[in-house]
Design an enzyme around this catalytic site. Structure first.
Site, PDB file in Angstrom:
ATOM      1  N   ASN A  34     -48.222  -2.691  17.414  1.00 47.70           N
ATOM      2  CA  ASN A  34     -47.546  -3.516  18.465  1.00 47.70           C
ATOM      3  C   ASN A  34     -46.044  -3.241  18.457  1.00 47.70           C
ATOM      4  OD1 ASN A  34     -49.965  -4.244  19.487  1.00 47.70           O
ATOM      5  ND2 ASN A  34     -49.614  -6.386  18.936  1.00 47.70           N
ATOM      6  N   ASN A  45     -47.986 -10.072  19.620  1.00 46.62           N
ATOM      7  CA  ASN A  45     -48.003 -10.533  18.168  1.00 46.62           C
ATOM      8  C   ASN A  45     -47.700  -9.333  17.528  1.00 46.62           C
ATOM      9  OD1 ASN A  45     -48.072 -13.255  18.017  1.00 46.62           O
ATOM     10  ND2 ASN A  45     -50.102 -13.175  18.957  1.00 46.62           N
ATOM     11  N   GLY A  62     -51.555 -11.241  30.351  1.00 51.96           N
ATOM     12  CA  GLY A  62     -50.664 -10.628  31.447  1.00 51.96           C
ATOM     13  C   GLY A  62     -51.263 -11.066  33.045  1.00 51.96           C
ATOM     14  N   GLY A 110     -48.323  -5.218  30.582  1.00 58.25           N
ATOM     15  CA  GLY A 110     -49.676  -5.568  30.108  1.00 58.25           C
ATOM     16  C   GLY A 110     -50.299  -6.334  31.099  1.00 58.25           C
ATOM     17  N   ALA A 111     -51.535  -5.786  31.711  1.00 55.61           N
ATOM     18  CA  ALA A 111     -52.125  -6.437  32.774  1.00 55.61           C
ATOM     19  C   ALA A 111     -53.620  -6.719  31.992  1.00 55.61           C
ATOM     20  CB  ALA A 111     -52.577  -5.550  33.822  1.00 55.61           C
ATOM     21  N   GLY A 112     -53.502  -7.237  30.820  1.00 53.32           N
ATOM     22  CA  GLY A 112     -54.718  -7.661  30.205  1.00 53.32           C
ATOM     23  C   GLY A 112     -55.072  -9.010  30.432  1.00 53.32           C
ATOM     24  N   ARG A 138     -51.053 -26.981  21.794  1.00 52.86           N
ATOM     25  CA  ARG A 138     -52.377 -27.230  21.209  1.00 52.86           C
ATOM     26  C   ARG A 138     -52.270 -28.616  20.365  1.00 52.86           C
ATOM     27  NH1 ARG A 138     -52.564 -20.851  19.617  1.00 52.86           N
ATOM     28  NH2 ARG A 138     -54.020 -20.146  21.062  1.00 52.86           N
ATOM     29  N   HIS A 194     -44.845 -18.433  14.336  1.00 53.16           N
ATOM     30  CA  HIS A 194     -45.956 -18.564  15.223  1.00 53.16           C
ATOM     31  C   HIS A 194     -46.907 -18.400  14.016  1.00 53.16           C
ATOM     32  CE1 HIS A 194     -48.527 -18.748  18.234  1.00 53.16           C
ATOM     33  NE2 HIS A 194     -48.871 -17.219  18.558  1.00 53.16           N
ATOM     34  N   VAL A 236     -44.292 -11.835  24.306  1.00 57.02           N
ATOM     35  CA  VAL A 236     -45.630 -12.666  23.867  1.00 57.02           C
ATOM     36  C   VAL A 236     -46.408 -11.851  22.935  1.00 57.02           C
ATOM     37  CG1 VAL A 236     -47.589 -13.484  25.010  1.00 57.02           C
ATOM     38  CG2 VAL A 236     -45.521 -13.559  26.201  1.00 57.02           C
TER      39      VAL A 236
HETATM   40  N1  APR Z   1     -47.484  -0.173  27.899  1.00 57.74           N
HETATM   41  C1  APR Z   1     -48.210  -0.937  28.984  1.00 57.74           C
HETATM   42  N2  APR Z   1     -49.172  -1.557  28.784  1.00 57.74           N
HETATM   43  C2  APR Z   1     -49.812  -1.498  27.436  1.00 57.74           C
HETATM   44  C3  APR Z   1     -49.350  -0.434  26.391  1.00 57.74           C
HETATM   45  C4  APR Z   1     -48.163   0.036  26.921  1.00 57.74           C
HETATM   46  N3  APR Z   1     -47.609   1.069  25.946  1.00 57.74           N
HETATM   47  N4  APR Z   1     -50.168  -0.567  25.470  1.00 57.74           N
HETATM   48  C5  APR Z   1     -51.201  -1.376  25.709  1.00 57.74           C
HETATM   49  N5  APR Z   1     -51.151  -1.992  27.083  1.00 57.74           N
HETATM   50  C6  APR Z   1     -51.620  -3.008  27.664  1.00 57.74           C
HETATM   51  C7  APR Z   1     -53.309  -2.644  27.362  1.00 57.74           C
HETATM   52  O1  APR Z   1     -53.602  -1.423  28.371  1.00 57.74           O
HETATM   53  C8  APR Z   1     -53.822  -3.904  28.202  1.00 57.74           C
HETATM   54  O2  APR Z   1     -54.142  -4.028  29.257  1.00 57.74           O
HETATM   55  O3  APR Z   1     -51.512  -4.143  27.074  1.00 57.74           O
HETATM   56  C9  APR Z   1     -52.558  -4.951  27.671  1.00 57.74           C
HETATM   57  C10 APR Z   1     -53.172  -6.191  26.613  1.00 57.74           C
HETATM   58  O4  APR Z   1     -54.111  -6.905  27.030  1.00 57.74           O
HETATM   59  P1  APR Z   1     -55.146  -7.495  26.315  1.00 57.74           P
HETATM   60  O5  APR Z   1     -55.989  -6.329  25.418  1.00 57.74           O
HETATM   61  O6  APR Z   1     -55.979  -8.186  27.084  1.00 57.74           O
HETATM   62  O7  APR Z   1     -54.600  -8.276  25.439  1.00 57.74           O
HETATM   63  P2  APR Z   1     -53.982 -10.109  25.722  1.00 57.74           P
HETATM   64  O8  APR Z   1     -55.048 -10.980  25.377  1.00 57.74           O
HETATM   65  O9  APR Z   1     -53.545  -9.972  26.976  1.00 57.74           O
HETATM   66  O10 APR Z   1     -52.871 -10.307  24.712  1.00 57.74           O
HETATM   67  C11 APR Z   1     -51.811  -9.592  24.661  1.00 57.74           C
HETATM   68  O11 APR Z   1     -50.481 -11.264  23.616  1.00 57.74           O
HETATM   69  O12 APR Z   1     -51.025 -13.159  22.411  1.00 57.74           O
HETATM   70  C12 APR Z   1     -50.589 -11.911  22.479  1.00 57.74           C
HETATM   71  O13 APR Z   1     -51.630 -11.235  20.527  1.00 57.74           O
HETATM   72  C13 APR Z   1     -51.795 -10.916  21.585  1.00 57.74           C
HETATM   73  O14 APR Z   1     -50.312  -9.097  21.429  1.00 57.74           O
HETATM   74  C14 APR Z   1     -51.378  -9.617  22.031  1.00 57.74           C
HETATM   75  C15 APR Z   1     -50.841 -10.007  23.506  1.00 57.74           C
END
Ligand code: APR
Length: 313
Positions: A97, A122, A16, A11-13, A153, A177, A120
């Protein structure tokens, strides 16, 4: 050549990529960022790498869409999933998820059979259960990140209330959590002074409420996503404790074998984190109220896990 640690982040969101940045800046190891979206992890990794001459860190940071590149990671952090939208509870996220975490875990395990998984995504406690179930890993190698964040927090709000340094505040948060988390007030101290001696009960109750709703507060402010600066800091503290074999006691979602009266569930408890992941669950004495709180929390987690089981992953 001395081998550097390899940490993969799925997950490079927001969570990540911020975690990748923090890990690289601290030179904790080489970092692989993986995402399902083409080019996204490659772009984020390159951007982080291009900051290294200025920040003076030596770490390889790479992005990929291919699990083969994650092979033989010491730690794999699973952040993939969709984040909460305003008004959406963590539990609404369960189904989507759970499918994502289960798919991802299957791939991760294929390439890094000896890794420690830090979950991580949710709803945290249930996603940790998914990763454990799908991986079949020994329970000490699957850990959920929640308590360190919740505690951070709580410590922030206590420091704000008293106008003292955050470094003076130690706190403990147990349980799930979410709304069922249990701040352990007697173990929450400011330079060793129990917090209840410093903050009147009505103010402390408000701080506890704000801590429990800490994630939602950020969601409602950001409007387009959920928290990531504090979550990534919390992940890094856990990774550092493991890779440096610190035996550091931190609150994490760990598999309970009867500790605190909880059996066969991942719930937030104090654990000693070292090179084997969860080295030990620390049992501290709780008031009847705290005990009831953690059991209630475990019940909520158990219900979520039953919903996961019904998905037949
Ligand atoms: N394989 C790989 N990556 C994936 C997949 C998958 N099957 N499905 C989704 N992703 C990637 C998305 O493309 C996105 O880049 O996961 C990333 C999630 O990033 P964000 O949407 O920015 O979410 P973020 O704020 O990083 O939160 C991630 O952590 O705190 C928890 O509730 C939050 O479940 C969430 C997680």
């Amino acid at each position: 050549m001395v081998k550097r640690n390899k940490v993969t982040i799925i997950g490079a969101g927001n969570v990540g990529s911020t975690t990748a940045q923090r890990l690289a800046e601290k030179e904790i190891g080489d970092v692989v960022l993986l995402d399902i979206v083409p080019d996204l992890p490659q772009g984020k990794a390159l951007d982080i790498l291009e900051s290294s001459p200025i920040y003076r860190f030596n770490a390889k940071v790479s992005g990929t869409n291919n699990y083969a590149d994650t092979a033989n990671s010491e730690i794999v952090i699973i952040t993939s999933g969709i984040p909460r939208k305003p008004g959406m509870s963590r539990d609404d996220l369960l189904k989507t998820n759970a499918n994502i975490v289960s798919q991802v875990t299957r791939q991760v395990v294929r390439y890094s059979p000896d890794a420690i998984l830090i979950v991580v995504s949710n709803p945290l406690d249930a996603m940790t259960y998914v990763a454990s179930k799908v991986s079949g890993f020994p329970k000490n190698r699957v850990i959920g990140m929640a308590g360190v964040l919740d505690t951070s927090r709580f410590r922030t709000f206590i420091a704000m209330e008293l106008g003292v340094s955050v470094e003076n505040v130690n706190a403990f948060v147990l349980g799930g959590h979410g709304d069922t988390m249990v701040p352990a007030i007697r173990y929450t101290t400011v330079v060793g002074i129990p917090v209840a001696e410093l903050i009147p009960k009505d103010r402390l109750d408000l701080i506890i409420k704000r801590t429990k709703e800490g994630g939602a507060e950020i969601v409602s402010l950001l409007k387009t996503g959920s928290a990531y600066y504090a979550p990534s800091a919390a992940i890094v503290e856990m990774v550092e404790a493991i890779l440096k074999n610190k035996n550091k006691i931190l609150p994490c979602a760990a598999y309970c074998h009867g500790e605190y009266g909880i059996k066969d569930l991942f719930v937030g408890v104090p654990v000693k984190l070292g090179v084997n992941g969860v080295e030990k669950i620390i049992e501290i004495s709780l008031t009847p109220e705290e005990k009831a709180g953690i059991l209630k929390s475990a019940e909520a987690v158990s219900e979520l896990c039953q919903s996961v089981d019904r998905l037949g992953l």
